[in-house]
Design a protein around this motif. Sequence first.
Motif, mmCIF file in Angstrom:
data_model
loop_
_atom_site.group_PDB
_atom_site.id
_atom_site.type_symbol
_atom_site.label_atom_id
_atom_site.label_comp_id
_atom_site.label_asym_id
_atom_site.label_seq_id
_atom_site.Cartn_x
_atom_site.Cartn_y
_atom_site.Cartn_z
ATOM 1 N N UNK A 1 17.319 73.004 19.174
ATOM 2 C CA UNK A 1 16.651 74.183 18.629
ATOM 3 C C UNK A 1 17.548 74.981 17.690
ATOM 4 N N UNK A 2 18.867 74.767 17.775
ATOM 5 C CA UNK A 2 19.787 75.590 17.001
ATOM 6 C C UNK A 2 19.903 77.000 17.556
ATOM 7 N N UNK A 3 19.262 77.255 18.685
ATOM 8 C CA UNK A 3 19.249 78.578 19.303
ATOM 9 C C UNK A 3 20.289 78.669 20.420
ATOM 10 N N UNK A 4 20.672 79.891 20.775
ATOM 11 C CA UNK A 4 21.577 80.063 21.910
ATOM 12 C C UNK A 4 20.935 79.524 23.192
ATOM 13 N N UNK A 5 21.765 78.978 24.070
ATOM 14 C CA UNK A 5 21.314 78.503 25.369
ATOM 15 C C UNK A 5 22.364 78.909 26.391
ATOM 16 N N UNK A 6 21.903 79.164 27.600
ATOM 17 C CA UNK A 6 22.832 79.473 28.680
ATOM 18 C C UNK A 6 22.320 78.789 29.940
ATOM 19 N N UNK A 7 23.215 78.632 30.896
ATOM 20 C CA UNK A 7 22.820 78.012 32.159
ATOM 21 C C UNK A 7 23.744 78.473 33.267
ATOM 22 N N UNK A 8 23.187 78.463 34.461
ATOM 23 C CA UNK A 8 23.942 78.632 35.685
ATOM 24 C C UNK A 8 24.026 77.262 36.326
ATOM 25 N N UNK A 9 25.234 76.873 36.770
ATOM 26 C CA UNK A 9 25.461 75.522 37.264
ATOM 27 C C UNK A 9 26.216 75.565 38.586
ATOM 28 N N UNK A 10 25.844 74.654 39.481
ATOM 29 C CA UNK A 10 26.607 74.395 40.694
ATOM 30 C C UNK A 10 27.025 72.927 40.634
ATOM 31 N N UNK A 11 28.328 72.687 40.596
ATOM 32 C CA UNK A 11 28.874 71.330 40.545
ATOM 33 C C UNK A 11 29.518 71.008 41.884
ATOM 34 N N UNK A 12 29.282 69.789 42.357
ATOM 35 C CA UNK A 12 29.799 69.339 43.647
ATOM 36 C C UNK A 12 30.553 68.026 43.455
ATOM 37 N N UNK A 13 31.807 67.980 43.900
ATOM 38 C CA UNK A 13 32.580 66.743 43.918
ATOM 39 C C UNK A 13 32.777 66.315 45.361
ATOM 40 N N UNK A 14 32.515 65.045 45.644
ATOM 41 C CA UNK A 14 32.997 64.437 46.877
ATOM 42 C C UNK A 14 34.293 63.750 46.494
ATOM 43 N N UNK A 15 35.293 63.846 47.351
ATOM 44 C CA UNK A 15 36.625 63.346 47.026
ATOM 45 C C UNK A 15 37.046 62.240 47.991
ATOM 46 N N UNK A 16 37.790 61.309 47.450
ATOM 47 C CA UNK A 16 38.441 60.256 48.236
ATOM 48 C C UNK A 16 39.864 60.153 47.692
#
Length: 145
Positions: free
Chosen positions: A98-113
């Motif tokens: 769109x060429x327009x501003x965008x914003x987001x709220x994000x929750x990121x989850x890592x599982x670790x080994x």
Amino acid sequence: MERTACELMRTYLVDVAQKGELGLLDDMAHEDMVDEANAAFGGPPGRAGLRQHVVGFRRHISDLSLEIQRIVGADDAVMAWWSFTGTHVGPWLGRSPSGQPVSATVFSFFELRDARISRYRLWLCAEFPEPVIFDSSNVPPRSLR
């Protein structure tokens, strides 16, 4: 030097996602890790998929500014609550550029080994004229390799 789970997440968000330092992924993620979001969009499996995920995100959202609200971690898992703003310049989440501003709220989850990413999943709410919610844990199992 081994990073704590919280340091690993912060490095991913700031240095990899925001700054584009993709070479760091070689030490941060297992070769055979699963990126649920990348799999949902048909990307390659493993660390190569995570790399493609970051490249696509950065290509489709320009002028990226990222803010971390909170990171909470344990030995085998870590979660980050973060947000971003930018300009929507490429196809993303089923929306044409769109060429327009965008914003987001994000929750990121890592599982670790062994202190490295073995699985990445995320939930986000992007602010378009109508909000778009994406939850990688709701991807059909056939997409997850």
